[in-house]
Design a protein around this motif. Structure first.
Motif, mmCIF file in Angstrom:
data_model
loop_
_atom_site.group_PDB
_atom_site.id
_atom_site.type_symbol
_atom_site.label_atom_id
_atom_site.label_comp_id
_atom_site.label_asym_id
_atom_site.label_seq_id
_atom_site.Cartn_x
_atom_site.Cartn_y
_atom_site.Cartn_z
ATOM 1 N N CYS A 158 -48.267 -2.969 31.932
ATOM 2 C CA CYS A 158 -48.021 -4.385 32.240
ATOM 3 C C CYS A 158 -48.154 -5.243 30.988
ATOM 4 N N HIS A 159 -49.187 -4.955 30.201
ATOM 5 C CA HIS A 159 -49.393 -5.728 28.975
ATOM 6 C C HIS A 159 -48.241 -5.518 27.995
ATOM 7 N N ASN A 160 -47.685 -4.324 27.971
ATOM 8 C CA ASN A 160 -46.560 -4.049 27.077
ATOM 9 C C ASN A 160 -45.333 -4.887 27.433
ATOM 10 N N ILE A 161 -45.232 -5.277 28.702
ATOM 11 C CA ILE A 161 -44.125 -6.146 29.111
ATOM 12 C C ILE A 161 -44.221 -7.482 28.386
ATOM 13 N N ALA A 162 -45.446 -8.013 28.273
ATOM 14 C CA ALA A 162 -45.632 -9.278 27.560
ATOM 15 C C ALA A 162 -45.261 -9.137 26.090
ATOM 16 N N ARG A 163 -45.526 -7.972 25.519
ATOM 17 C CA ARG A 163 -45.198 -7.757 24.111
ATOM 18 C C ARG A 163 -43.694 -7.789 23.868
ATOM 19 N N ILE A 164 -42.925 -7.310 24.832
ATOM 20 C CA ILE A 164 -41.475 -7.254 24.639
ATOM 21 C C ILE A 164 -40.870 -8.642 24.573
ATOM 22 N N PHE A 165 -41.544 -9.650 25.173
ATOM 23 C CA PHE A 165 -41.034 -11.016 25.110
ATOM 24 C C PHE A 165 -40.901 -11.479 23.665
ATOM 25 N N ASP A 166 -41.926 -11.160 22.858
ATOM 26 C CA ASP A 166 -41.883 -11.545 21.451
ATOM 27 C C ASP A 166 -40.740 -10.848 20.717
ATOM 28 N N VAL A 167 -40.504 -9.590 21.077
ATOM 29 C CA VAL A 167 -39.426 -8.836 20.445
ATOM 30 C C VAL A 167 -38.077 -9.489 20.747
ATOM 31 N N PHE A 168 -37.882 -9.893 21.988
ATOM 32 C CA PHE A 168 -36.606 -10.480 22.391
ATOM 33 C C PHE A 168 -36.404 -11.887 21.837
ATOM 34 N N TYR A 169 -37.428 -12.731 21.926
ATOM 35 C CA TYR A 169 -37.199 -14.163 21.750
ATOM 36 C C TYR A 169 -37.770 -14.796 20.486
ATOM 37 N N THR A 170 -38.512 -14.078 19.663
ATOM 38 C CA THR A 170 -39.017 -14.660 18.428
ATOM 39 C C THR A 170 -37.861 -14.903 17.460
ATOM 40 N N GLU A 171 -37.733 -16.136 17.019
ATOM 41 C CA GLU A 171 -36.741 -16.593 16.023
ATOM 42 C C GLU A 171 -35.342 -16.729 16.615
ATOM 43 N N VAL A 172 -34.817 -15.695 17.258
ATOM 44 C CA VAL A 172 -33.459 -15.772 17.814
ATOM 45 C C VAL A 172 -33.459 -15.222 19.236
ATOM 46 N N ASP A 173 -32.353 -15.457 19.948
ATOM 47 C CA ASP A 173 -32.203 -14.967 21.313
ATOM 48 C C ASP A 173 -31.679 -13.538 21.290
ATOM 49 N N GLY A 174 -32.608 -12.590 21.196
ATOM 50 C CA GLY A 174 -32.214 -11.195 21.173
ATOM 51 C C GLY A 174 -31.860 -10.645 22.537
ATOM 52 N N TYR A 175 -32.181 -11.399 23.583
ATOM 53 C CA TYR A 175 -31.891 -10.943 24.948
ATOM 54 C C TYR A 175 -30.396 -11.097 25.245
ATOM 55 N N CYS A 176 -29.845 -12.270 24.938
ATOM 56 C CA CYS A 176 -28.426 -12.512 25.196
ATOM 57 C C CYS A 176 -27.534 -11.998 24.071
ATOM 58 N N ASP A 177 -28.097 -11.892 22.865
ATOM 59 C CA ASP A 177 -27.315 -11.438 21.723
ATOM 60 C C ASP A 177 -28.048 -10.280 21.036
ATOM 61 N N PRO A 178 -27.959 -9.090 21.613
ATOM 62 C CA PRO A 178 -28.713 -7.947 21.078
ATOM 63 C C PRO A 178 -28.099 -7.315 19.840
ATOM 64 N N LYS A 179 -26.948 -7.818 19.380
ATOM 65 C CA LYS A 179 -26.270 -7.183 18.259
ATOM 66 C C LYS A 179 -26.996 -7.407 16.938
ATOM 67 N N GLY A 180 -27.930 -8.332 16.897
ATOM 68 C CA GLY A 180 -28.650 -8.595 15.659
ATOM 69 C C GLY A 180 -29.897 -7.761 15.541
ATOM 70 N N LYS A 181 -31.053 -8.416 15.734
ATOM 71 C CA LYS A 181 -32.323 -7.733 15.485
ATOM 72 C C LYS A 181 -32.609 -6.622 16.488
ATOM 73 N N ILE A 182 -32.188 -6.771 17.749
ATOM 74 C CA ILE A 182 -32.468 -5.736 18.752
ATOM 75 C C ILE A 182 -31.718 -4.457 18.399
ATOM 76 N N GLU A 183 -30.472 -4.590 17.985
ATOM 77 C CA GLU A 183 -29.707 -3.417 17.559
ATOM 78 C C GLU A 183 -30.382 -2.752 16.362
ATOM 79 N N HIS A 184 -30.880 -3.570 15.456
ATOM 80 C CA HIS A 184 -31.574 -3.036 14.276
ATOM 81 C C HIS A 184 -32.835 -2.273 14.688
ATOM 82 N N PHE A 185 -33.605 -2.837 15.615
ATOM 83 C CA PHE A 185 -34.815 -2.165 16.081
ATOM 84 C C PHE A 185 -34.487 -0.844 16.759
ATOM 85 N N MET A 186 -33.472 -0.848 17.626
ATOM 86 C CA MET A 186 -33.110 0.364 18.349
ATOM 87 C C MET A 186 -32.590 1.443 17.405
#
Length: 220
Positions: A158-186
């Motif tokens: 459950c706590h890890n779910i809260a951590r993912i919020f920072d991954v998605f939304y810090t600085e840019v909208d990685g949730y709606c636009d995953p081609k940037g930092k989220i793609e890099h992380f994956m």
């Protein structure tokens, strides 16, 4: 008689049906042109946040838990899940505001807060971020104080779910636009993973040349 894995999937299916009904409620509101207050939006947003679904997904592969007790706890709508859902709704509404407004969508909590309280976008964003910080404190309190009747590994999911919020939304909208930092992380995680034995070598030269400490490392 259902097998263990079939039972887990059935429990997740029940959670998913609740989420779909919430999405239908949001869609109906949008089609009718109804503009809810921020408080009304949060009530619907609690259902559509889907953090109980995320938790259920993470429990599927766990073999070291009592399945019935864990899902009974989840179905009781515990405070940590309620709070995580509100956190997601808040950070999502702030983080995706520009994208959603540009698409002509109206179901955004930040917009509802601005209209209800007559404040600017910046003022509304600040208030929603403050709410999110307060909710995170609640999550941490629940994480620390619920160990007496629930396994730590369940709470950690459950706590890890809260951590993912920072991954998605810090600085840019990685949730709606995953081609940037989220793609890099994956890519860094699955296509170019860190060589763990190499990292753990206590040789000075190898340690300092490790990709973990590279200027291109996603961890820096």
């Amino acid at each position: 008689m259902l097998l263990k894995e079939e039972t887990k999937l059935l429990r997740v299916h029940i959670q998913f049906k609740i989420l779909v009904k919430a999405y239908l409620e949001i869609a109906t509101c949008a089609r009718t042109g109804h503009v809810p207050t921020f408080d009304e939006d949060m009530e619907v947003g609690y259902k559509s946040g889907g953090m109980d679904d995320f938790a259920a997904y993470s429990f599927i592969g766990m073999e070291d838990i009592n399945e019935k007790e864990t899902f009974d706890w989840l179905n009781s709508k515990p405070l940590i899940i309620k709070t995580l859902t509100l956190m997601f709704r808040l950070v999502n509404d702030v983080g995706t505001y520009e994208t959603e407004i540009s698409r002509g969508e109206v179901a955004n909590g930040l917009d509802f807060y601005m209209k209800q309280h007559g404040v600017t976008k910046e003022e509304a964003s600040q208030e929603l971020r403050k709410m999110n910080k307060d909710n995170y404190k609640v999550v941490m309190e629940e994480f620390m104080n619920t160990h007496d009747h629930l396994p730590r590994q369940v709470l950690l999911r459950c706590h890890n779910i809260a951590r993912i919020f920072d991954v998605f939304y810090t600085e840019v909208d990685g949730y709606c636009d995953p081609k940037g930092k989220i793609e890099h992380f994956m890519t860094s995680l699955y296509l170019h993973p860190i060589n763990t034995p190499f990292i753990m070598t206590w040789n000075t030269h190898q340690y300092s040349s490790s990709p973990l400490f590279s200027v291109n490392s996603p961890l820096l």
